[in-house]
Design a protein around this motif. Structure first.
Motif, PDB file in Angstrom:
ATOM      1  N   ILE A 147       0.901  -1.215  -0.096  1.00 27.63           N
ATOM      2  CA  ILE A 147       0.057  -0.222   0.065  1.00 27.63           C
ATOM      3  C   ILE A 147       0.898   1.287   0.048  1.00 27.63           C
ATOM      4  CG2 ILE A 147      -1.562   1.402   1.279  1.00 27.63           C
ATOM      5  CD1 ILE A 147      -2.688  -1.451   2.296  1.00 27.63           C
ATOM      6  N   ARG A 148       1.961   1.204   0.862  1.00 28.68           N
ATOM      7  CA  ARG A 148       2.665   2.577   1.006  1.00 28.68           C
ATOM      8  C   ARG A 148       3.658   2.566  -0.402  1.00 28.68           C
ATOM      9  NH1 ARG A 148       4.016  -0.318   5.520  1.00 28.68           N
ATOM     10  NH2 ARG A 148       6.454  -0.406   4.946  1.00 28.68           N
ATOM     11  N   HIS A 149       4.106   1.437  -0.923  1.00 26.57           N
ATOM     12  CA  HIS A 149       4.546   1.423  -2.355  1.00 26.57           C
ATOM     13  C   HIS A 149       3.997   2.059  -3.608  1.00 26.57           C
ATOM     14  CE1 HIS A 149       7.759   0.461  -5.110  1.00 26.57           C
ATOM     15  NE2 HIS A 149       6.946  -0.366  -5.871  1.00 26.57           N
ATOM     16  N   ALA A 150       2.514   2.110  -3.211  1.00 31.07           N
ATOM     17  CA  ALA A 150       1.494   2.590  -4.293  1.00 31.07           C
ATOM     18  C   ALA A 150       1.571   4.072  -3.978  1.00 31.07           C
ATOM     19  CB  ALA A 150       0.370   1.826  -4.350  1.00 31.07           C
ATOM     20  N   GLY A 151       2.156   4.584  -2.892  1.00 31.72           N
ATOM     21  CA  GLY A 151       1.730   5.755  -2.791  1.00 31.72           C
ATOM     22  C   GLY A 151       0.669   6.352  -1.799  1.00 31.72           C
ATOM     23  N   MET A 152       0.201   5.308  -1.136  1.00 29.65           N
ATOM     24  CA  MET A 152      -0.779   5.708  -0.144  1.00 29.65           C
ATOM     25  C   MET A 152      -0.626   5.441   1.215  1.00 29.65           C
ATOM     26  SD  MET A 152      -4.065   4.156  -2.605  1.00 29.65           S
ATOM     27  CE  MET A 152      -5.435   4.796  -1.971  1.00 29.65           C
ATOM     28  N   ARG A 153      -1.440   5.959   2.089  1.00 26.50           N
ATOM     29  CA  ARG A 153      -1.517   5.792   3.413  1.00 26.50           C
ATOM     30  C   ARG A 153      -1.890   4.583   4.097  1.00 26.50           C
ATOM     31  NH1 ARG A 153      -1.497   9.069   8.359  1.00 26.50           N
ATOM     32  NH2 ARG A 153      -1.746  11.165   6.748  1.00 26.50           N
ATOM     33  N   ALA A 154      -1.278   3.622   4.415  1.00 27.70           N
ATOM     34  CA  ALA A 154      -1.929   2.168   4.948  1.00 27.70           C
ATOM     35  C   ALA A 154      -2.636   2.383   6.036  1.00 27.70           C
ATOM     36  CB  ALA A 154      -0.726   1.450   5.131  1.00 27.70           C
ATOM     37  N   GLY A 155      -3.794   1.895   5.884  1.00 32.11           N
ATOM     38  CA  GLY A 155      -4.901   2.066   7.380  1.00 32.11           C
ATOM     39  C   GLY A 155      -5.292   0.524   7.642  1.00 32.11           C
ATOM     40  N   ILE A 156      -5.702   0.276   8.975  1.00 31.80           N
ATOM     41  CA  ILE A 156      -5.917  -1.023   9.591  1.00 31.80           C
ATOM     42  C   ILE A 156      -7.032  -0.521  10.550  1.00 31.80           C
ATOM     43  CG2 ILE A 156      -4.379  -1.025  11.303  1.00 31.80           C
ATOM     44  CD1 ILE A 156      -4.847  -3.883   9.133  1.00 31.80           C
ATOM     45  N   TRP A 157      -8.083  -1.668  10.629  1.00 36.05           N
ATOM     46  CA  TRP A 157      -9.080  -1.768  11.647  1.00 36.05           C
ATOM     47  C   TRP A 157      -8.332  -2.681  12.805  1.00 36.05           C
ATOM     48  CZ3 TRP A 157     -11.221  -6.034  13.747  1.00 36.05           C
ATOM     49  CH2 TRP A 157     -12.409  -6.121  14.435  1.00 36.05           C
ATOM     50  N   PHE A 158      -8.942  -2.131  13.884  1.00 40.24           N
ATOM     51  CA  PHE A 158      -8.404  -2.650  15.153  1.00 40.24           C
ATOM     52  C   PHE A 158      -9.469  -2.752  16.176  1.00 40.24           C
ATOM     53  CE2 PHE A 158      -5.304  -2.869  19.078  1.00 40.24           C
ATOM     54  CZ  PHE A 158      -5.265  -4.260  19.164  1.00 40.24           C
ATOM     55  N   ARG A 159      -9.740  -3.910  16.931  1.00 41.09           N
ATOM     56  CA  ARG A 159     -10.784  -3.809  17.993  1.00 41.09           C
ATOM     57  C   ARG A 159     -10.065  -4.077  19.320  1.00 41.09           C
ATOM     58  NH1 ARG A 159     -15.843  -8.009  17.950  1.00 41.09           N
ATOM     59  NH2 ARG A 159     -16.850  -7.468  20.063  1.00 41.09           N
ATOM     60  N   PRO A 160      -9.478  -2.749  20.158  1.00 42.01           N
ATOM     61  CA  PRO A 160      -8.694  -3.073  21.021  1.00 42.01           C
ATOM     62  C   PRO A 160      -8.952  -3.452  22.404  1.00 42.01           C
ATOM     63  CG  PRO A 160      -9.066  -0.598  20.711  1.00 42.01           C
ATOM     64  CD  PRO A 160      -9.928  -1.441  19.547  1.00 42.01           C
ATOM     65  N   PHE A 161     -10.424  -3.189  22.727  1.00 36.93           N
ATOM     66  CA  PHE A 161     -10.940  -3.458  24.115  1.00 36.93           C
ATOM     67  C   PHE A 161     -11.631  -4.981  24.199  1.00 36.93           C
ATOM     68  CE2 PHE A 161     -11.942   1.423  25.054  1.00 36.93           C
ATOM     69  CZ  PHE A 161     -10.580   1.516  24.758  1.00 36.93           C
ATOM     70  N   ARG A 162     -11.486  -5.700  23.498  1.00 40.87           N
ATOM     71  CA  ARG A 162     -12.197  -6.899  23.405  1.00 40.87           C
ATOM     72  C   ARG A 162     -11.362  -7.784  24.403  1.00 40.87           C
ATOM     73  NH1 ARG A 162     -14.037 -10.414  18.231  1.00 40.87           N
ATOM     74  NH2 ARG A 162     -15.305 -12.090  19.219  1.00 40.87           N
ATOM     75  N   GLY A 163     -11.982  -8.680  25.012  1.00 41.05           N
ATOM     76  CA  GLY A 163     -11.083  -9.740  25.748  1.00 41.05           C
ATOM     77  C   GLY A 163     -10.742 -10.781  25.053  1.00 41.05           C
ATOM     78  N   TRP A 164     -10.037 -11.542  25.611  1.00 43.71           N
ATOM     79  CA  TRP A 164      -9.478 -12.965  24.712  1.00 43.71           C
ATOM     80  C   TRP A 164     -10.045 -14.011  25.509  1.00 43.71           C
ATOM     81  CZ3 TRP A 164      -3.530 -11.922  26.140  1.00 43.71           C
ATOM     82  CH2 TRP A 164      -3.207 -10.669  25.638  1.00 43.71           C
ATOM     83  N   GLY A 165     -11.258 -13.977  25.792  1.00 42.40           N
ATOM     84  CA  GLY A 165     -12.083 -15.154  26.196  1.00 42.40           C
ATOM     85  C   GLY A 165     -11.738 -15.832  27.408  1.00 42.40           C
ATOM     86  N   GLU A 166     -11.989 -17.103  27.554  1.00 42.35           N
ATOM     87  CA  GLU A 166     -11.692 -17.849  28.817  1.00 42.35           C
ATOM     88  C   GLU A 166     -10.434 -18.873  28.353  1.00 42.35           C
ATOM     89  OE1 GLU A 166     -12.777 -16.809  31.487  1.00 42.35           O
ATOM     90  OE2 GLU A 166     -14.457 -15.737  30.927  1.00 42.35           O
ATOM     91  N   GLY A 167      -9.908 -19.210  29.363  1.00 39.39           N
ATOM     92  CA  GLY A 167      -8.789 -20.401  29.053  1.00 39.39           C
ATOM     93  C   GLY A 167      -7.759 -20.209  30.340  1.00 39.39           C
ATOM     94  N   GLU A 168      -6.802 -21.280  30.268  1.00 35.90           N
ATOM     95  CA  GLU A 168      -5.781 -21.351  31.421  1.00 35.90           C
ATOM     96  C   GLU A 168      -4.653 -20.302  31.025  1.00 35.90           C
ATOM     97  OE1 GLU A 168      -4.430 -25.353  31.786  1.00 35.90           O
ATOM     98  OE2 GLU A 168      -6.298 -26.057  32.696  1.00 35.90           O
ATOM     99  N   ASP A 169      -4.411 -20.238  29.831  1.00 33.59           N
ATOM    100  CA  ASP A 169      -3.307 -19.368  29.377  1.00 33.59           C
ATOM    101  C   ASP A 169      -3.848 -17.741  29.490  1.00 33.59           C
ATOM    102  OD1 ASP A 169      -1.830 -21.478  29.137  1.00 33.59           O
ATOM    103  OD2 ASP A 169      -2.307 -21.692  26.963  1.00 33.59           O
ATOM    104  N   VAL A 170      -4.849 -17.509  29.477  1.00 37.90           N
ATOM    105  CA  VAL A 170      -5.592 -15.909  29.437  1.00 37.90           C
ATOM    106  C   VAL A 170      -5.321 -15.472  30.726  1.00 37.90           C
ATOM    107  CG1 VAL A 170      -7.447 -14.691  28.886  1.00 37.90           C
ATOM    108  CG2 VAL A 170      -7.247 -16.632  27.719  1.00 37.90           C
ATOM    109  N   PRO A 171      -4.512 -14.392  30.872  1.00 35.05           N
ATOM    110  CA  PRO A 171      -4.311 -13.582  32.033  1.00 35.05           C
ATOM    111  C   PRO A 171      -5.695 -13.126  32.454  1.00 35.05           C
ATOM    112  CG  PRO A 171      -3.511 -12.307  30.250  1.00 35.05           C
ATOM    113  CD  PRO A 171      -3.759 -13.682  29.767  1.00 35.05           C
ATOM    114  N   PRO A 172      -5.797 -12.849  33.820  1.00 34.13           N
ATOM    115  CA  PRO A 172      -6.971 -12.363  34.410  1.00 34.13           C
ATOM    116  C   PRO A 172      -7.476 -11.080  33.901  1.00 34.13           C
ATOM    117  CG  PRO A 172      -5.609 -13.180  36.303  1.00 34.13           C
ATOM    118  CD  PRO A 172      -4.775 -13.217  34.914  1.00 34.13           C
ATOM    119  N   TRP A 173      -6.591 -10.260  33.604  1.00 36.33           N
ATOM    120  CA  TRP A 173      -7.241  -9.022  32.955  1.00 36.33           C
ATOM    121  C   TRP A 173      -7.465  -9.030  31.601  1.00 36.33           C
ATOM    122  CZ3 TRP A 173      -3.743  -8.105  28.814  1.00 36.33           C
ATOM    123  CH2 TRP A 173      -2.658  -8.511  29.127  1.00 36.33           C
TER     124      TRP A 173
END
Length: 726
Positions: free
Chosen positions: A318-344
């Motif tokens: 995208i940058r090589h084509a001369g455009m600004r690269a944009g991305i979607w992100f869902r930052p607040f979503r929890g990671w679900g349940e599981g032994e490896d998932v930290p409490p926070w």
């Protein structure tokens, strides 16, 4: 700040406060505070001390302090809760502004029967927050801000967050029938929800908590004038001198039939088409690129089935084509349940109060920007992940979906802290757009805000209800606090060309953030030309833009300045299912009768006084350029871009000695300009420049690739007169 006196008055007999400043008066004020689950009202206060602009109300060691500042139509109401007890307390809500007046008391908020009440959404407009008159008794709830304006007296009032609030601010307005003919009474209540998790925020013994500052504004004049003044004052507080970056325009992958199924192949096909279209500066990959989060290390996993080369390589292309690269992100979503998932990170939402969350957010968005090369991030699902509800469901208090490790700060403070962490991590060079994002805690942090819900090319009613209708009520924030984004421009079927033009021209002429959602590689030549006429757009200063709504018709006037001239672009948008006729001079009275009006595209020209009625088919719009009449030939319109000159011409200059109109064009593709010819001039047709049209107004085709066009005239002594082309 003005020097005008602002203060409280205390009525000991009726046990209520009054707020007085300049011309406005709010009486029967009975502030409340909910401590340890129990509402504490002023009626039960142990002590009330009022001294000028400060009132202190004591409830068994809990002090509620209200302090006023300001004048000249603006008043800041600052609120502080102090815990004077020996143990922690929980403050669930503070109601600093509770006016319980009615028509028998001096404290009534008395307005005209045609007063228009405006309410505002929690995070984006869903079509339910339309202005209403207060003729009925239906209560209305508004988030962050509320306003009303009386068209007869031209008096207006607005209240809202005067800064990024510490709690969720809600206003409740209850219109009451009045015994006075032609008048109405409003009861006003402002609650600041101070929940932390599912309980009230914890205030330790001897500590204080500041829910925030309310800004109250009264004015006399046009409604838009008062709302825009409020927006300017708010922007000063939350942006603190930080300038907004360039308007974010570009392409978004979510629409056009892709959704979460977007992949690397479709990305490259649309990228190849995007580089051909001037004004598409950002290429944004929306939802669908994330496979999940690796719980042990917190690493974002890219879906390699869709993006086999990796997302960093896609950004590089995208940058090589001369455009600004944009991305979607869902930052607040929890990671679900599981032994490896930290409490926070377990559950549906991250614990936004936990230091580890801020470390993870900083590291992750830092990877998106510094390592992968994205400089545009669309932050999505922010409010939903915190509350498990959409904005229309947040009119009443709801607990957050996490148990905070720090319960001395509210959910709204945690929310803003997390956004601020992201802002600091990506730096000022990265554009942040909030989507499904609470308005209050995002003030001064994001660069653009989705004010409308998702549009759909197969659903015209949805486009109108949740996107077009969002533009006018949220205009006071646009270009001041952030850029408003009513949602993507759509020019592809099943929208007809008329429908596509009507919707997409609306955000373009009003200067909103313009992310295109159509599949670029599949557009016909006609649809691509339409898109070229809509992009790029320039942000509209709200003071130079007016929007009025009348019975399903939007009337827009945009004031524009180029190096050569000052002119206006006006638009009439018919969102309805039936054709309408609009009297031009009645709907646009601000123009001088002698000004020239030229309709976009077909070049039909006349003076304002002679224009007559504009007929619009269903789901359509008509755009005009309104130009002050000149005593010499001058450009009065163009069909290259909806703003008709800002991007079409570098300059327009009349050489009086040589009788030559010199047009320096910025358009590299075929276009037509319309030139008005006053009495006494006749155009000369040369082999180098073909002139189409009649005396009075002529059509001049601009050659592709040519930058300077010289149109020669002779001066007549005959009776050329002004002949308008029908």
């Amino acid at each position: 700040m003005g020097k005008e006196r602002v203060g409280f008055q205390w009525d000991a007999k009726r046990r209520c406060l009054s707020l007085e400043s300049g011309r406005f008066f709010l009486g029967d004020l009975r502030p409340e505070i909910t401590v340890n689950g129990r509402p504490r009202k002023i009626d039960g206060a142990k002590r009330v001390h009022v001294e000028g602009p400060r009132a202190v109300i004591e409830h068994d060691g809990i002090l509620l302090s209200l302090e006023l500042h300001g004048g000249n139509g603006f008043v800041e109401l600052d609120t502080v809760v102090s815990n004077g007890t020996a143990s922690d307390v929980r403050i669930a809500s503070v109601a600093p502004l509770v006016s319980e007046g009615d028509w028998f008391s001096k404290g009534a908020v008395n307005v005209g029967r045609d007063t228009v009440l405006r309410t505002f959404p929690a995070e984006r407009f869903y079509g339910y927050d339309l202005p209403m008159t207060v003729r009925g008794n239906m209560p209305r709830v508004s988030c962050w801000f509320v306003a009303w304006h009386d068209p007869a007296s031209r008096e207006g009032f607005m209240a809202g967050s005067g800064e990024a609030p510490a709690g969720f601010v809600r206003f409740r307005v209850v219109p009451l029938l009045s015994e006075t003919a032609g008048r109405r009474v409003l009861r006003l209540r402002c609650d600041i929800d101070c929940l932390s998790g599912s309980e009230g925020v914890r205030v330790p013994a001897g500590a204080s908590f500041r829910p925030g500052c309310l800004l109250l504004h009264e004015w006399e004049g046009e409604e838009a004038m008062g709302l825009h003044a409020f927006g300017e004052r708010l922007a000063e507080a939350v942006r603190q001198g930080r300038r907004l970056p360039a308007l974010p325009n570009g392409w978004c992958s979510w629409y056009g039939g892709f959704g979460a199924d977007f992949n690397e192949e479709e990305c490259l096909r649309n990228l190849q088409a995007a580089v051909r279209i001037q004004g598409l500066e950002t290429f944004q990959i929306d939802d669908g690129w994330v496979e999940g989060i690796e719980a042990r290390c917190g690493t974002v996993i890219v879906d390699r089935r869709k993006f086999p080369s990796g997302i960093a390589e896609t950004a590089r292309r995208i940058r090589h084509a001369g455009m600004r690269a944009g991305i979607w992100f869902r930052p607040f979503r929890g990671w679900g349940e599981g032994e490896d998932v930290p409490p926070w990170a377990s559950g549906p939402c991250l614990d936004l109060s936990h230091p580890a969350v801020h470390e993870w957010l900083s590291e992750t968005v830092g990877r998106l920007t510094r390592e992968w090369g994205f400089s545009f991030i669309k932050l999505d699902y922010l409010a939903y992940d915190v509350y498990g509800a959409w904005g229309m469901e947040l009119l009443e208090p709801r607990p957050a979906r996490y148990v905070p490790v720090d319960d001395t700060r509210t959910n709204v403070q945690h929310y803003r802290d997390a956004l601020s962490t992201i802002r600091e991590a990506v730096g000022e060079g990265c554009l942040l757009t909030g989507c499904n994002c609470l308005l209050g805690p995002a003030l001064g942090v994001v660069d653009a805000m989705r004010i409308g819900d998702d549009v759909d090319a197969a659903n015209w009613d949805r486009i109108v209800t949740v996107a077009a209708r969002a533009v006018e009520p949220m205009l006071f924030l646009h270009t001041r606090v952030w850029y408003n984004d009513a949602d993507c421009l759509l020019v592809h079927p099943p929208l007809s060309e008329r429908e596509a033009w009507a919707w997409s021209a609306f955000p373009a002429i009003t200067g909103h953030a313009a992310m295109v959602g159509s599949p670029l590689h599949a557009l016909t030549d006609a649809r691509e030309r339409m898109l070229r006429a809509l992009l790029p757009v320039v942000p509209a200063e709200p003071s130079d833009l007016s929007i009025r709504e009348r019975e399903g018709v939007s009337l827009v006037v945009r004031s524009l300045q180029t190096p050569s001239e000052h002119y206006h672009v006006a638009g009439v948008f018919n969102w309805g299912e039936r054709a309408v006729e609009v009297p031009f001079d009645d709907f646009f009275p601000q123009f001088a009768p002698s000004d020239l009006v030229c309709s976009f595209g077909n070049g039909r020209t006349a003076s304002v006084s002679a224009w007559g009625t504009v007929r619009l088919e269903p789901r359509s719009c008509t755009l005009f350029r309104v130009t002050p009449r000149r005593p010499f030939p001058w450009v009065c319109g163009s069909d290259a871009h909806v703003l008709q000159g800002v991007f079409d011409f570098i300059s327009v200059r009349w050489d009086d000695e040589a009788n030559v109109l010199v047009i320096t064009s910025a358009v590299e593709r075929p276009a037509t300009v319309f030139v008005s010819i006053p009495a006494g001039f006749s155009p000369q047709v040369s082999g180098a420049l073909k002139v189409l049209g009649l005396r009075g107004t002529i059509r001049v085709p601009l050659r592709e690739g040519a930058r300077e066009h010289r149109l020669h005239f002779t001066r007549d002594q005959g009776s050329l007169g002004r002949v308008d082309i029908p």
